[in-house]
Design a protein around this motif. Structure first.
Motif, PDB file in Angstrom:
ATOM      1  N   ASN A  40      -6.188   0.419   5.629  1.00 17.75           N
ATOM      2  CA  ASN A  40      -5.861   1.067   4.359  1.00 17.75           C
ATOM      3  C   ASN A  40      -6.554   0.381   3.186  1.00 17.75           C
ATOM      4  OD1 ASN A  40      -4.426   3.379   4.599  1.00 17.75           O
ATOM      5  ND2 ASN A  40      -2.420   2.398   4.673  1.00 17.75           N
ATOM      6  N   ASP A  65       7.638  -7.788   2.028  1.00 18.46           N
ATOM      7  CA  ASP A  65       8.037  -6.381   2.160  1.00 18.46           C
ATOM      8  C   ASP A  65       7.449  -5.726   3.406  1.00 18.46           C
ATOM      9  OD1 ASP A  65       8.821  -3.581   0.876  1.00 18.46           O
ATOM     10  OD2 ASP A  65       6.713  -3.452   1.478  1.00 18.46           O
ATOM     11  N   THR A  77      10.129   7.051   3.142  1.00 14.66           N
ATOM     12  CA  THR A  77       8.789   6.457   3.046  1.00 14.66           C
ATOM     13  C   THR A  77       8.037   6.777   4.347  1.00 14.66           C
ATOM     14  OG1 THR A  77       9.340   4.401   4.154  1.00 14.66           O
ATOM     15  CG2 THR A  77       9.762   4.465   1.772  1.00 14.66           C
ATOM     16  N   SER A  97       0.812  -1.232   0.000  1.00 13.50           N
ATOM     17  CA  SER A  97       0.000   0.000   0.000  1.00 13.50           C
ATOM     18  C   SER A  97       0.833   1.264   0.000  1.00 13.50           C
ATOM     19  CB  SER A  97      -0.941   0.010   1.214  1.00 13.50           C
ATOM     20  OG  SER A  97      -0.187   0.043   2.403  1.00 13.50           O
ATOM     21  N   SER A  98       2.129   1.164   0.321  1.00 12.79           N
ATOM     22  CA  SER A  98       2.935   2.392   0.323  1.00 12.79           C
ATOM     23  C   SER A  98       4.423   2.065   0.184  1.00 12.79           C
ATOM     24  CB  SER A  98       2.692   3.200   1.610  1.00 12.79           C
ATOM     25  OG  SER A  98       3.331   2.604   2.701  1.00 12.79           O
ATOM     26  N   ILE A 112       8.224   1.289  -0.526  1.00 10.31           N
ATOM     27  CA  ILE A 112       8.979   0.407  -1.429  1.00 10.31           C
ATOM     28  C   ILE A 112       8.058  -0.660  -2.034  1.00 10.31           C
ATOM     29  CG2 ILE A 112      10.922  -1.223  -1.542  1.00 10.31           C
ATOM     30  CD1 ILE A 112      12.096   0.368   0.959  1.00 10.31           C
ATOM     31  N   THR A 167      15.331   5.088   3.479  1.00 12.55           N
ATOM     32  CA  THR A 167      14.557   5.443   2.284  1.00 12.55           C
ATOM     33  C   THR A 167      13.360   6.285   2.728  1.00 12.55           C
ATOM     34  OG1 THR A 167      15.210   3.312   1.357  1.00 12.55           O
ATOM     35  CG2 THR A 167      13.392   4.442   0.263  1.00 12.55           C
ATOM     36  N   ARG A 214      -2.838  -3.805   5.750  1.00 13.85           N
ATOM     37  CA  ARG A 214      -3.825  -3.941   6.821  1.00 13.85           C
ATOM     38  C   ARG A 214      -5.194  -3.357   6.439  1.00 13.85           C
ATOM     39  NH1 ARG A 214       0.238  -1.699  11.283  1.00 13.85           N
ATOM     40  NH2 ARG A 214       0.801  -0.524   9.433  1.00 13.85           N
ATOM     41  N   TYR A 248      14.452  -3.351  16.002  1.00 11.01           N
ATOM     42  CA  TYR A 248      14.213  -3.318  14.543  1.00 11.01           C
ATOM     43  C   TYR A 248      15.389  -3.961  13.812  1.00 11.01           C
ATOM     44  CZ  TYR A 248      13.807  -1.520   9.768  1.00 11.01           C
ATOM     45  OH  TYR A 248      13.730  -1.431   8.393  1.00 11.01           O
TER      46      TYR A 248
HETATM   47  N1  LIG Z   1      12.205   3.103   4.596  1.00  5.71           N
HETATM   48  C1  LIG Z   1      13.390   2.695   4.982  1.00  5.71           C
HETATM   49  O1  LIG Z   1      14.271   3.492   5.346  1.00  5.71           O
HETATM   50  C2  LIG Z   1      13.736   1.231   4.947  1.00  5.71           C
HETATM   51  C3  LIG Z   1      15.090   0.873   4.997  1.00  5.71           C
HETATM   52  C4  LIG Z   1      15.417  -0.473   4.996  1.00  5.71           C
HETATM   53  C5  LIG Z   1      14.450  -1.430   4.941  1.00  5.71           C
HETATM   54  N2  LIG Z   1      13.133  -1.068   4.891  1.00  5.71           N
HETATM   55  C6  LIG Z   1      12.146  -2.162   4.853  1.00  5.71           C
HETATM   56  O2  LIG Z   1      11.397  -2.065   3.668  1.00  5.71           O
HETATM   57  C7  LIG Z   1      10.087  -2.598   3.886  1.00  5.71           C
HETATM   58  C8  LIG Z   1       9.074  -1.606   3.364  1.00  5.71           C
HETATM   59  O3  LIG Z   1       9.172  -0.432   4.121  1.00  5.71           O
HETATM   60  P1  LIG Z   1       8.747   1.014   3.592  1.00  5.71           P
HETATM   61  O4  LIG Z   1       9.819   1.935   3.986  1.00  5.71           O
HETATM   62  O5  LIG Z   1       8.293   0.943   2.196  1.00  5.71           O
HETATM   63  O6  LIG Z   1       7.538   1.285   4.620  1.00  5.71           O
HETATM   64  P2  LIG Z   1       6.038   1.756   4.453  1.00  5.71           P
HETATM   65  O7  LIG Z   1       5.884   2.746   3.361  1.00  5.71           O
HETATM   66  O8  LIG Z   1       5.593   2.116   5.836  1.00  5.71           O
HETATM   67  O9  LIG Z   1       5.327   0.401   4.007  1.00  5.71           O
HETATM   68  C9  LIG Z   1       5.156  -0.670   4.889  1.00  5.71           C
HETATM   69  C10 LIG Z   1       4.087  -1.566   4.317  1.00  5.71           C
HETATM   70  O10 LIG Z   1       3.881  -2.655   5.222  1.00  5.71           O
HETATM   71  C11 LIG Z   1       2.484  -2.792   5.477  1.00  5.71           C
HETATM   72  N3  LIG Z   1       2.271  -3.364   6.809  1.00  5.71           N
HETATM   73  C12 LIG Z   1       2.800  -2.927   7.978  1.00  5.71           C
HETATM   74  N4  LIG Z   1       2.367  -3.701   8.986  1.00  5.71           N
HETATM   75  C13 LIG Z   1       1.557  -4.639   8.440  1.00  5.71           C
HETATM   76  C14 LIG Z   1       0.818  -5.715   8.971  1.00  5.71           C
HETATM   77  N5  LIG Z   1       0.799  -5.988  10.285  1.00  5.71           N
HETATM   78  N6  LIG Z   1       0.090  -6.487   8.126  1.00  5.71           N
HETATM   79  C15 LIG Z   1       0.067  -6.230   6.801  1.00  5.71           C
HETATM   80  N7  LIG Z   1       0.755  -5.214   6.242  1.00  5.71           N
HETATM   81  C16 LIG Z   1       1.487  -4.434   7.049  1.00  5.71           C
HETATM   82  C17 LIG Z   1       1.971  -1.352   5.371  1.00  5.71           C
HETATM   83  O11 LIG Z   1       0.599  -1.379   5.111  1.00  5.71           O
HETATM   84  P3  LIG Z   1      -0.520  -0.601   5.947  1.00  5.71           P
HETATM   85  O12 LIG Z   1       0.116   0.381   6.873  1.00  5.71           O
HETATM   86  O13 LIG Z   1      -1.320   0.033   4.856  1.00  5.71           O
HETATM   87  O14 LIG Z   1      -1.214  -1.708   6.610  1.00  5.71           O
HETATM   88  C18 LIG Z   1       2.743  -0.861   4.165  1.00  5.71           C
HETATM   89  O15 LIG Z   1       2.136  -1.291   2.973  1.00  5.71           O
HETATM   90  C19 LIG Z   1       9.977  -2.863   5.381  1.00  5.71           C
HETATM   91  O16 LIG Z   1      10.169  -4.242   5.609  1.00  5.71           O
HETATM   92  C20 LIG Z   1      11.112  -2.065   5.988  1.00  5.71           C
HETATM   93  O17 LIG Z   1      11.610  -2.616   7.179  1.00  5.71           O
HETATM   94  C21 LIG Z   1      12.756   0.231   4.866  1.00  5.71           C
END
Ligand SMILES: NC(=O)c1ccc[n+]([C@@H]2O[C@H](COP(=O)([O-])OP(=O)(O)OC[C@H]3O[C@@H](n4cnc5c(N)ncnc54)[C@H](OP(=O)(O)O)[C@@H]3O)[C@@H](O)[C@H]2O)c1
Length: 270
Positions: free
Chosen positions: A43, A95, A195, A17-18, A20, A193, A40, A160
């Motif tokens: 959203n 993801d 986000t 939904s958002s 990466i 990143t 979830r 984390y």
């Molecule tokens: N952003 C960074 O700096 C970064 C760096 C390294 C790694 N990562 C990893 O990259 C991945 C994506 O992160 P992002 O930065 O793109 O974050 P994001 O924009 O917050 O996206 C997270 C996604 O996970 C979903 N989600 C969270 N909890 C959930 C649950 N209990 N059940 C189902 N869906 C769930 C969210 O959906 P809803 O909220 O809509 O439910 C959303 O679609 C994560 O694993 C994160 O640890 C991110």
């Protein structure tokens, strides 16, 4: 190794939904993959309209699900419903994730527990559920999204980082076990990143480590992850500096030094 052809394949992607995950959905859709996407229930409308857009634009099947991965049996329910809908899962991208910044003893206990369930248990369960079917089919590919924080202790995001380390080492070991089966388990470890994750985590706007890692754009990061997925890279850490730091320099440095630098580099520099 030849590139994994995604056209016509069924890809189960969590966290679409958002950030990466949303960008990854676009890349798979552009190349003709069918998508089973999840986020979830709160959203629901965001995911449903993203699914509509992808379906119309790329003439693919997209099944949106709204299953909370921290619910009791949530990952099991997602895998079963996805398999029923699509018939077969050819690829799985784990993801979905959450992140909390701050002192371990002060971050809300329940939020941390939910983070462990999402980042560790859901990835463990979905990987474990998908593998037997993929092995039986003689092909399949899983990509677990970890983080640069998987490769060393991360001060102010202790739990984390540890969730990512669990997934990183599990995935690398399982990929080695799968040699000769036609199935792979890959990891993609982005640096910071821009986000919604970082905002929700309360990460300060500036920390010294940004000058090493950079603060990346989710579309750029997703493209690197997608390429690594197609090429079958066991480990992908985007950016030469991040790769050098997390695969070589930190591994060769004493723990006391790594933790001292981490304490300084991960706190707010405002
Ligand atoms: N952003 C960074 O700096 C970064 C760096 C390294 C790694 N990562 C990893 O990259 C991945 C994506 O992160 P992002 O930065 O793109 O974050 P994001 O924009 O917050 O996206 C997270 C996604 O996970 C979903 N989600 C969270 N909890 C959930 C649950 N209990 N059940 C189902 N869906 C769930 C969210 O959906 P809803 O909220 O809509 O439910 C959303 O679609 C994560 O694993 C994160 O640890 C991110």
């Amino acid at each position: 190794m030849s590139k994994f052809e995604v056209r016509g394949k069924n890809v189960l992607l969590t966290g679409a939904s958002s950030g990466i995950g949303k960008e990854l959905a676009l890349l798979f859709a552009q190349d003709g993959a069918n998508l089973i996407i999840d986020s979830r229930p709160h959203n629901r409308s965001v995911l449903d309209s993203w699914a509509d857009e992808l379906r119309k634009k790329f003439n693919i099947n997209v099944w949106p699900f709204h299953i909370n991965l921290t619910d009791e049996k949530g990952p099991e329910k997602l895998y079963e419903t996805a398999r029923e809908a699509a018939g077969k899962i050819d690829a799985l991208i784990n993801d979905a994730g959450t992140f909390h910044y701050g002192c371990f003893s002060e971050i809300d206990y329940e939020q941390q527990e939910l983070m462990v369930k999402t980042n560790v248990m859901a990835v463990f369960k979905l990987t474990r559920l998908a593998l037997p079917d993929m092995i039986k089919a003689g092909e399949g590919r899983i990509m677990n999204i970890t983080s640069c924080s998987a490769f060393q202790p991360t001060v102010y995001h202790a739990a984390y980082g540890a969730t990512n380390s669990f997934v990183q080492t599990m995935s690398e070991a399982v990929d080695a076990e799968l040699k000769g089966t036609g199935v792979r388990v890959l990891t993609f470890s982005p640096p910071y990143t821009k986000t919604p994750l970082l905002k929700a985590a309360n990460l300060p706007e500036r920390i010294p480590w940004f000058s090493v890692s950079g603060l990346w754009d989710p579309a750029v990061i997703a493209r690197k992850g997608y390429q690594a997925f197609r090429e079958g890279k066991t480990i992908c850490i985007p950016g030469p500096m991040n790769w050098l730091m997390h695969s070589i320099i930190i591994r060769l440095s004493p723990h006391s030094l790594v933790n001292a630098v981490s304490l300084w580099a991960l706190k707010s520099s405002k």
